[in-house]
Write a protein that holds these residues in place. Sequence first.
Motif, PDB file in Angstrom:
ATOM      1  N   TYR A   1      -5.050   4.347   5.606  1.00  0.00           N
ATOM      2  CA  TYR A   1      -5.211   4.208   7.264  1.00  0.00           C
ATOM      3  C   TYR A   1      -4.532   3.004   7.533  1.00  0.00           C
ATOM      4  O   TYR A   1      -4.929   1.807   6.949  1.00  0.00           O
ATOM      5  CB  TYR A   1      -6.709   4.549   7.733  1.00  0.00           C
ATOM      6  N   SER A   2      -4.041   3.120   8.812  1.00  0.00           N
ATOM      7  CA  SER A   2      -3.869   1.783   9.383  1.00  0.00           C
ATOM      8  C   SER A   2      -4.403   1.533  10.707  1.00  0.00           C
ATOM      9  O   SER A   2      -4.365   2.569  11.216  1.00  0.00           O
ATOM     10  CB  SER A   2      -2.132   1.536   9.322  1.00  0.00           C
ATOM     11  N   TRP A   3      -4.742   0.584  11.099  1.00  0.00           N
ATOM     12  CA  TRP A   3      -5.088   0.463  12.653  1.00  0.00           C
ATOM     13  C   TRP A   3      -4.704  -0.887  13.356  1.00  0.00           C
ATOM     14  O   TRP A   3      -4.484  -1.927  12.631  1.00  0.00           O
ATOM     15  CB  TRP A   3      -6.696   0.516  12.568  1.00  0.00           C
ATOM     16  N   ASP A   4      -4.583  -0.881  14.467  1.00  0.00           N
ATOM     17  CA  ASP A   4      -4.093  -1.956  15.450  1.00  0.00           C
ATOM     18  C   ASP A   4      -4.892  -1.873  16.592  1.00  0.00           C
ATOM     19  O   ASP A   4      -5.308  -1.047  16.976  1.00  0.00           O
ATOM     20  CB  ASP A   4      -2.758  -1.971  15.382  1.00  0.00           C
TER      21      ASP A   4
ATOM     22  N   TYR B   1      -7.595   0.955  20.714  1.00  0.00           N
ATOM     23  CA  TYR B   1      -7.836   0.661  19.432  1.00  0.00           C
ATOM     24  C   TYR B   1      -7.360   2.236  18.693  1.00  0.00           C
ATOM     25  O   TYR B   1      -7.641   3.281  19.239  1.00  0.00           O
ATOM     26  CB  TYR B   1      -9.376   0.745  19.225  1.00  0.00           C
ATOM     27  N   VAL B   2      -6.245   2.079  17.833  1.00  0.00           N
ATOM     28  CA  VAL B   2      -5.724   3.207  17.279  1.00  0.00           C
ATOM     29  C   VAL B   2      -5.950   3.161  15.630  1.00  0.00           C
ATOM     30  O   VAL B   2      -5.424   2.273  15.225  1.00  0.00           O
ATOM     31  CB  VAL B   2      -4.212   3.552  17.726  1.00  0.00           C
ATOM     32  N   VAL B   3      -6.065   4.376  15.121  1.00  0.00           N
ATOM     33  CA  VAL B   3      -6.129   4.380  13.674  1.00  0.00           C
ATOM     34  C   VAL B   3      -5.267   5.597  13.317  1.00  0.00           C
ATOM     35  O   VAL B   3      -5.363   6.679  13.659  1.00  0.00           O
ATOM     36  CB  VAL B   3      -7.582   4.720  13.056  1.00  0.00           C
ATOM     37  N   VAL B   4      -4.402   5.144  12.356  1.00  0.00           N
ATOM     38  CA  VAL B   4      -3.223   6.049  12.013  1.00  0.00           C
ATOM     39  C   VAL B   4      -3.276   6.530  10.330  1.00  0.00           C
ATOM     40  O   VAL B   4      -3.444   5.545   9.671  1.00  0.00           O
ATOM     41  CB  VAL B   4      -1.857   5.656  12.258  1.00  0.00           C
TER      42      VAL B   4
ATOM     43  N   LEU C   1      -8.719   5.316   0.560  1.00  0.00           N
ATOM     44  CA  LEU C   1      -8.656   4.181  -0.374  1.00  0.00           C
ATOM     45  C   LEU C   1      -8.664   2.832   0.423  1.00  0.00           C
ATOM     46  O   LEU C   1      -9.109   1.821  -0.074  1.00  0.00           O
ATOM     47  CB  LEU C   1      -7.724   4.553  -1.491  1.00  0.00           C
ATOM     48  N   TRP C   2      -8.013   3.115   1.396  1.00  0.00           N
ATOM     49  CA  TRP C   2      -7.473   1.615   2.061  1.00  0.00           C
ATOM     50  C   TRP C   2      -7.829   1.730   3.699  1.00  0.00           C
ATOM     51  O   TRP C   2      -7.318   2.806   4.257  1.00  0.00           O
ATOM     52  CB  TRP C   2      -6.075   1.113   1.569  1.00  0.00           C
TER      53      TRP C   2
ATOM     54  N   LEU D   1       0.831  -1.145   0.021  1.00  0.00           N
ATOM     55  CA  LEU D   1      -0.040  -0.060   0.128  1.00  0.00           C
ATOM     56  C   LEU D   1       0.868   1.332  -0.192  1.00  0.00           C
ATOM     57  O   LEU D   1       1.898   1.262   0.938  1.00  0.00           O
ATOM     58  CB  LEU D   1      -0.767   0.050   1.199  1.00  0.00           C
ATOM     59  N   THR D   2       0.660   2.113  -0.880  1.00  0.00           N
ATOM     60  CA  THR D   2       1.288   3.510  -1.090  1.00  0.00           C
ATOM     61  C   THR D   2       0.380   4.755  -0.760  1.00  0.00           C
ATOM     62  O   THR D   2      -0.550   4.641  -1.676  1.00  0.00           O
ATOM     63  CB  THR D   2       2.110   3.415  -2.359  1.00  0.00           C
ATOM     64  N   ALA D   3       0.612   5.622  -0.107  1.00  0.00           N
ATOM     65  CA  ALA D   3      -0.001   6.720   0.053  1.00  0.00           C
ATOM     66  C   ALA D   3       0.737   7.879  -0.643  1.00  0.00           C
ATOM     67  O   ALA D   3       2.049   8.055  -0.459  1.00  0.00           O
ATOM     68  CB  ALA D   3      -0.418   7.153   1.436  1.00  0.00           C
ATOM     69  N   THR D   4       0.081   8.848  -1.384  1.00  0.00           N
ATOM     70  CA  THR D   4       0.838   9.953  -1.828  1.00  0.00           C
ATOM     71  C   THR D   4       0.364  11.072  -1.124  1.00  0.00           C
ATOM     72  O   THR D   4       0.866  12.184  -1.752  1.00  0.00           O
ATOM     73  CB  THR D   4       0.708  10.125  -3.387  1.00  0.00           C
TER      74      THR D   4
END
Length: 123
Positions: free
Chosen positions: A44-47, A63-66, A105-106, A35-38
């Motif tokens: 977003y990524s979360w864990d 829960y964190v979304v970055v 997008l993701w 995954l590439t962001a411009t």
Amino acid sequence: MYIASESAFYRVMRKYGLQHHRARSRPPTSRPKALTATGRNQVYSWDITYLRTRVRGVYFYLYVVVDIWSRRIVGWALYDVESGELAAALIERICADNPRCDNLLWLHSDNCAAMKSARSWPN
């Protein structure tokens, strides 16, 4: 009783084609999509992080979304249970608070139980 070394057993197994992976333990044949962001609000990524308490066996779940492009935390929540419904509510709250979430997008995650739970998303 010593019959042979471990390497000897593997050598014999290879010779007769007995050393192969079973279907579920077979390593993946293709690499996951990178995954590439411009820019902001594209990926977003979360864990979920487990936070220990002073009581043995009791945890809090952070829960964190970055946003991976800016590395900005776009949302977080702290619960005493791990749940797919709570994770979905966090994502919905983030999208309601962020008007740019429509361009997302993701949403990347690993494969823990709460992240793979079934949820019917509104269109």
